[in-house]
Design an enzyme around this catalytic site. Structure first.
Site, short mmCIF file in Angstrom:
data_model
loop_
_atom_site.label_atom_id
_atom_site.label_comp_id
_atom_site.label_asym_id
_atom_site.label_seq_id
_atom_site.Cartn_x
_atom_site.Cartn_y
_atom_site.Cartn_z
N ALA A 1 9.81 -1.85 1.42
CA ALA A 1 7.87 -1.68 0.63
C ALA A 1 7.59 -1.33 1.85
O ALA A 1 7.11 -2.23 3.02
CB ALA A 1 7.78 -2.76 -0.29
N LYS A 2 6.30 -0.58 1.57
CA LYS A 2 4.96 -0.23 2.25
C LYS A 2 3.74 -1.84 2.57
O LYS A 2 2.98 -1.78 1.91
CB LYS A 2 4.47 0.61 2.36
CG LYS A 2 4.89 1.91 3.00
CD LYS A 2 4.44 3.49 2.71
CE LYS A 2 5.46 4.23 3.00
NZ LYS A 2 5.41 5.68 2.85
N ALA A 3 4.75 -2.90 2.92
CA ALA A 3 4.05 -3.97 2.61
C ALA A 3 3.21 -4.37 3.55
O ALA A 3 4.04 -4.61 4.88
CB ALA A 3 5.06 -5.84 2.08
N PHE B 1 1.12 -1.14 -0.43
CA PHE B 1 -0.21 -0.12 0.29
C PHE B 1 1.03 1.25 -0.09
O PHE B 1 2.22 1.27 0.11
CB PHE B 1 -1.26 -0.06 0.76
CG PHE B 1 -0.51 -0.06 2.71
CD1 PHE B 1 0.14 1.46 3.36
CD2 PHE B 1 0.26 -0.79 3.23
CE1 PHE B 1 0.77 1.41 4.62
CE2 PHE B 1 0.89 -0.96 4.63
CZ PHE B 1 1.30 0.22 5.04
#
Ligand SMILES: Cc1ncc(COP(=O)(O)O)c(C=O)c1O
Length: 296
Positions: A147-149, A38
């Site tokens: 990452a905004k995982a 996201f």
């Protein structure tokens, strides 16, 4: 108020859907295993209308970039938002479960709503109280820290809950080598003798867009910026500290591990950088006009 129960529109797989109808199935793969990515993006009111801050930089997601950029512009416009927080998310569909399900469909949604200061209005002026979490930050070999995982945020929630339970505003995570890494949803900066220091991202901190913005703004102001490994005790004896993030913007840290930082209030360099940041995002500094995408 329930975020799912409001008027408005959410962009879902290419369509503008009524806010309350933007639903997914309970067997959605990402709901079970958190394999999703996201972004957090903000739009601000500027003298020339609403503008999304660094839209292109925030939209380097594994999806068609032009489609997602337009979706973000559209949700801000359709929801008639003068300023807001945007949340694009890309996730895996419900065709099959199990970690080997690699052929499932990929979905994207974008929602936008008004969201004020993430850590509270008072925090922006007075600063927050931060405590080191007993949870260690992921090593870059454990997960994809850049990452905004979605899955990475179990750690953030655990760390935040742990310190919030003891009355602190936000958690600080150490990297596996014991150096300061980042907050639960923010990058961190330290001011010492007029120089700005921030943890080097090799330790696992996110290469946050606000972090990059602050490094650029500070250098443009003539402030030296050093990216390196930083120990927690350097913060204890630092002059000033602050968190950065799309949600947190520039939030001063007044206390860390029960020790006042500097004078125990927002420091002068933090205040200058905070002001320059808000001037940039609110379209008041022509030097950074290229970071704005107007919603027309
Ligand atoms: C763990 C973490 N670190 C840092 C940040 C700041 O990143 P950005 O400035 O791109 O919002 C975020 C934002 O969501 C985050 O979740």
């Amino acid at each position: 108020m329930n975020l799912a129960d409001r008027d408005g529109f959410i962009w879902q797989d290419g369509q503008m859907v009524d806010w309350r109808e933007a639903k997914i199935h309970v067997l959605t793969h990402t709901l079970h295993y958190s394999m999703g990515v996201f972004e957090g993006v903000r739009a601000y009111e500027t003298p020339n209308g609403t503008a999304i801050f660094r839209l292109q930089d925030h939209t380097k997601l594994p999806f068609d970039q032009a489609t997602l950029e337009q979706a973000q512009i559209d949700v801000v416009r359709e929801n008639k938002l003068a300023s807001c927080y945007l949340r694009p998310i890309i996730f895996i569909g419900s065709e099959k479960l199990g970690i080997a399900a690699t052929d499932n469909t990929i979905h994207a949604t974008v929602a936008a709503w008004s969201w004020g200061a993430y850590l509270g209005d008072e925090a922006m002026a007075k600063g927050i109280r931060v405590k080191t979490s007993s949870f260690t930050h992921h090593h870059p070999n454990v997960t994809m820290c850049k990452a905004k995982a979605s899955g990475n945020y179990t750690l953030s929630i655990l760390a935040h809950q742990e310190v919030a339970h003891s009355g602190y505003d936000e958690a600080m995570l150490m990297d596996p080598q014991g150096y300061v890494c980042q907050g639960s949803g923010e990058n961190v900066f330290l001011v010492k003798d007029g120089v700005l220091h921030t943890p080097d991202i090799a330790g696992g901190a996110l290469d946050g867009i606000t972090r990059q913005t602050i490094i650029t703004i500070a250098k443009d102001m003539g402030i030296e910026v050093v990216e390196r490994r930083i120990t927690r005790d350097e913060f204890y004896i630092g002059d000033e500290a602050f968190f950065t993030g799309t949600a947190a913007e520039v939030t001063p840290i007044r206390e860390y591990d029960d020790r006042e930082i500097g004078s125990g209030a927002r420091g002068p360099i933090t205040e200058k950088i905070q002001k320059a940041f808000f001037d940039a995002v609110q379209g008041k500094d022509p030097k950074y006009a290229h970071w704005l995408t107007y919603v027309k």
